[in-house]
Design a protein around this motif. Structure first.
Motif, PDB file in Angstrom:
ATOM      1  N   VAL A  55     -22.010 -19.624  30.343  1.00  0.00           N
ATOM      2  CA  VAL A  55     -22.975 -20.876  30.509  1.00  0.00           C
ATOM      3  C   VAL A  55     -22.204 -21.553  31.652  1.00  0.00           C
ATOM      4  N   GLU A  56     -21.059 -21.943  31.631  1.00  0.00           N
ATOM      5  CA  GLU A  56     -20.609 -22.773  32.558  1.00  0.00           C
ATOM      6  C   GLU A  56     -20.428 -22.159  33.761  1.00  0.00           C
ATOM      7  N   THR A  57     -20.138 -20.809  33.977  1.00  0.00           N
ATOM      8  CA  THR A  57     -20.303 -20.244  35.349  1.00  0.00           C
ATOM      9  C   THR A  57     -21.415 -20.342  35.846  1.00  0.00           C
ATOM     10  N   CYS A  58     -22.678 -19.838  35.125  1.00  0.00           N
ATOM     11  CA  CYS A  58     -23.994 -20.023  35.658  1.00  0.00           C
ATOM     12  C   CYS A  58     -24.383 -21.305  36.167  1.00  0.00           C
ATOM     13  N   LYS A  59     -23.892 -22.493  35.456  1.00  0.00           N
ATOM     14  CA  LYS A  59     -24.068 -23.481  35.990  1.00  0.00           C
ATOM     15  C   LYS A  59     -23.354 -24.184  37.215  1.00  0.00           C
ATOM     16  N   LYS A  60     -22.166 -23.668  37.468  1.00  0.00           N
ATOM     17  CA  LYS A  60     -21.372 -23.565  38.883  1.00  0.00           C
ATOM     18  C   LYS A  60     -22.104 -23.144  39.852  1.00  0.00           C
ATOM     19  N   VAL A  61     -22.650 -21.783  39.601  1.00  0.00           N
ATOM     20  CA  VAL A  61     -23.334 -21.157  40.804  1.00  0.00           C
ATOM     21  C   VAL A  61     -24.647 -21.604  40.844  1.00  0.00           C
ATOM     22  N   GLU A  64     -29.494 -20.078  36.292  1.00  0.00           N
ATOM     23  CA  GLU A  64     -29.986 -20.103  34.905  1.00  0.00           C
ATOM     24  C   GLU A  64     -29.311 -19.174  34.124  1.00  0.00           C
ATOM     25  N   PRO A  65     -28.656 -19.509  32.825  1.00  0.00           N
ATOM     26  CA  PRO A  65     -28.125 -18.443  32.105  1.00  0.00           C
ATOM     27  C   PRO A  65     -29.148 -17.789  31.459  1.00  0.00           C
ATOM     28  N   GLN A  66     -29.135 -16.420  31.257  1.00  0.00           N
ATOM     29  CA  GLN A  66     -30.056 -15.356  30.723  1.00  0.00           C
ATOM     30  C   GLN A  66     -29.988 -16.034  29.186  1.00  0.00           C
ATOM     31  N   LYS A  67     -31.160 -15.996  28.509  1.00  0.00           N
ATOM     32  CA  LYS A  67     -31.444 -16.116  27.211  1.00  0.00           C
ATOM     33  C   LYS A  67     -31.318 -14.713  26.657  1.00  0.00           C
ATOM     34  N   PRO A  68     -31.345 -14.552  25.388  1.00  0.00           N
ATOM     35  CA  PRO A  68     -31.277 -13.100  24.712  1.00  0.00           C
ATOM     36  C   PRO A  68     -32.781 -12.586  24.768  1.00  0.00           C
ATOM     37  N   PHE A  69     -33.615 -13.396  24.146  1.00  0.00           N
ATOM     38  CA  PHE A  69     -35.206 -12.723  24.179  1.00  0.00           C
ATOM     39  C   PHE A  69     -35.949 -13.783  24.093  1.00  0.00           C
ATOM     40  N   SER A  70     -37.303 -13.408  24.781  1.00  0.00           N
ATOM     41  CA  SER A  70     -38.433 -14.702  24.562  1.00  0.00           C
ATOM     42  C   SER A  70     -39.139 -14.840  23.527  1.00  0.00           C
ATOM     43  N   GLY A  71     -39.135 -13.490  22.916  1.00  0.00           N
ATOM     44  CA  GLY A  71     -40.197 -13.188  21.840  1.00  0.00           C
ATOM     45  C   GLY A  71     -41.417 -12.480  21.885  1.00  0.00           C
ATOM     46  N   ASN A  72     -41.541 -12.437  23.352  1.00  0.00           N
ATOM     47  CA  ASN A  72     -42.808 -11.674  23.908  1.00  0.00           C
ATOM     48  C   ASN A  72     -42.195 -10.403  23.872  1.00  0.00           C
ATOM     49  N   LEU A  73     -42.912  -9.228  23.270  1.00  0.00           N
ATOM     50  CA  LEU A  73     -42.619  -7.735  23.352  1.00  0.00           C
ATOM     51  C   LEU A  73     -43.888  -6.885  23.954  1.00  0.00           C
ATOM     52  N   MET A  74     -43.608  -6.410  25.250  1.00  0.00           N
ATOM     53  CA  MET A  74     -44.599  -5.531  25.792  1.00  0.00           C
ATOM     54  C   MET A  74     -44.506  -4.058  25.233  1.00  0.00           C
ATOM     55  N   LEU A  75     -45.496  -3.360  24.868  1.00  0.00           N
ATOM     56  CA  LEU A  75     -45.101  -2.069  23.971  1.00  0.00           C
ATOM     57  C   LEU A  75     -46.110  -1.117  24.423  1.00  0.00           C
ATOM     58  N   ARG A  76     -45.870   0.111  25.034  1.00  0.00           N
ATOM     59  CA  ARG A  76     -46.895   0.968  25.448  1.00  0.00           C
ATOM     60  C   ARG A  76     -46.894   1.838  24.116  1.00  0.00           C
ATOM     61  N   VAL A  77     -48.051   2.580  23.707  1.00  0.00           N
ATOM     62  CA  VAL A  77     -48.033   3.425  22.689  1.00  0.00           C
ATOM     63  C   VAL A  77     -49.062   4.431  22.888  1.00  0.00           C
ATOM     64  N   ASP A  78     -49.071   5.330  22.424  1.00  0.00           N
ATOM     65  CA  ASP A  78     -50.359   6.547  22.665  1.00  0.00           C
ATOM     66  C   ASP A  78     -51.537   5.798  22.021  1.00  0.00           C
ATOM     67  N   PRO A  79     -52.896   5.953  22.432  1.00  0.00           N
ATOM     68  CA  PRO A  79     -53.913   5.347  22.056  1.00  0.00           C
ATOM     69  C   PRO A  79     -54.326   5.690  20.833  1.00  0.00           C
ATOM     70  N   GLU A  80     -54.208   6.818  20.310  1.00  0.00           N
ATOM     71  CA  GLU A  80     -54.361   7.101  18.975  1.00  0.00           C
ATOM     72  C   GLU A  80     -53.644   6.247  17.803  1.00  0.00           C
ATOM     73  N   LEU A  81     -52.144   6.123  18.191  1.00  0.00           N
ATOM     74  CA  LEU A  81     -51.283   5.127  17.321  1.00  0.00           C
ATOM     75  C   LEU A  81     -51.792   3.819  17.363  1.00  0.00           C
ATOM     76  N   HIS A  82     -52.062   3.252  18.508  1.00  0.00           N
ATOM     77  CA  HIS A  82     -52.832   2.130  18.779  1.00  0.00           C
ATOM     78  C   HIS A  82     -53.926   1.916  17.837  1.00  0.00           C
ATOM     79  N   SER A  83     -54.835   2.737  17.860  1.00  0.00           N
ATOM     80  CA  SER A  83     -56.059   2.623  16.946  1.00  0.00           C
ATOM     81  C   SER A  83     -55.489   2.558  15.658  1.00  0.00           C
ATOM     82  N   LYS A  84     -54.616   3.486  15.112  1.00  0.00           N
ATOM     83  CA  LYS A  84     -54.302   3.659  13.819  1.00  0.00           C
ATOM     84  C   LYS A  84     -53.462   2.107  13.224  1.00  0.00           C
ATOM     85  N   VAL A  85     -52.718   1.700  14.062  1.00  0.00           N
ATOM     86  CA  VAL A  85     -52.074   0.125  14.086  1.00  0.00           C
ATOM     87  C   VAL A  85     -53.077  -0.857  13.922  1.00  0.00           C
TER      88      VAL A  85
END
Length: 121
Positions: A55-61, A64-85
């Motif tokens: 975090v300190e090195t990112c500030k010096k240069v 912005e330090p990367q954060k682990p995850f945003s909570g948004n998940l983009m997922l591609r699946v087969d249309p048949e599975l999408h329908s079932k889900v």
């Protein structure tokens, strides 16, 4: 398996039997930040130091330090599975996001249980 967490960052830990040390890296970011120690207490301290240093090195240069995850998940699946889900979610009276979050949570918990069993914990 419980993750080592510090200031919103998680660590992936491995044990090197040949060198008899623990090695770790910050998980969930593209930047590579590693650390190591020969004791659990030392590993925890090294992890905290690695996160703070990152975090300190990112500030010096001016980066912005990367954060682990945003909570948004983009997922591609087969249309048949999408329908079932989508149908399963509707029948359960839940939104697709709610249903998917529960399914992913259960799958992650099963994986944690499997990992603990493999390690004999």
């Amino acid at each position: 398996m419980k993750a080592m967490i510090y200031n919103g960052y998680a660590a992936r830990i491995e044990f090197d039997a040949e060198d008899e040390i623990f090695t770790g890296r910050i998980a969930g970011i593209r930047d590579v930040v590693g650390f190591h120690a020969d004791t659990v207490a030392g590993l925890k301290a090294a992890f905290h130091e690695a996160v703070d240093d990152y975090v300190e090195t990112c500030k010096k240069v001016g980066k912005e330090p990367q954060k682990p995850f945003s909570g948004n998940l983009m997922l591609r699946v087969d249309p048949e599975l999408h329908s079932k889900v989508a149908i399963a979610a509707e029948l359960a009276g839940k939104s697709l996001n709610e249903w998917g979050q529960e399914a992913l949570s259960k799958a992650a918990e099963q994986e944690d249980n499997y990992a603990e069993a493999r390690l004999g914990a």
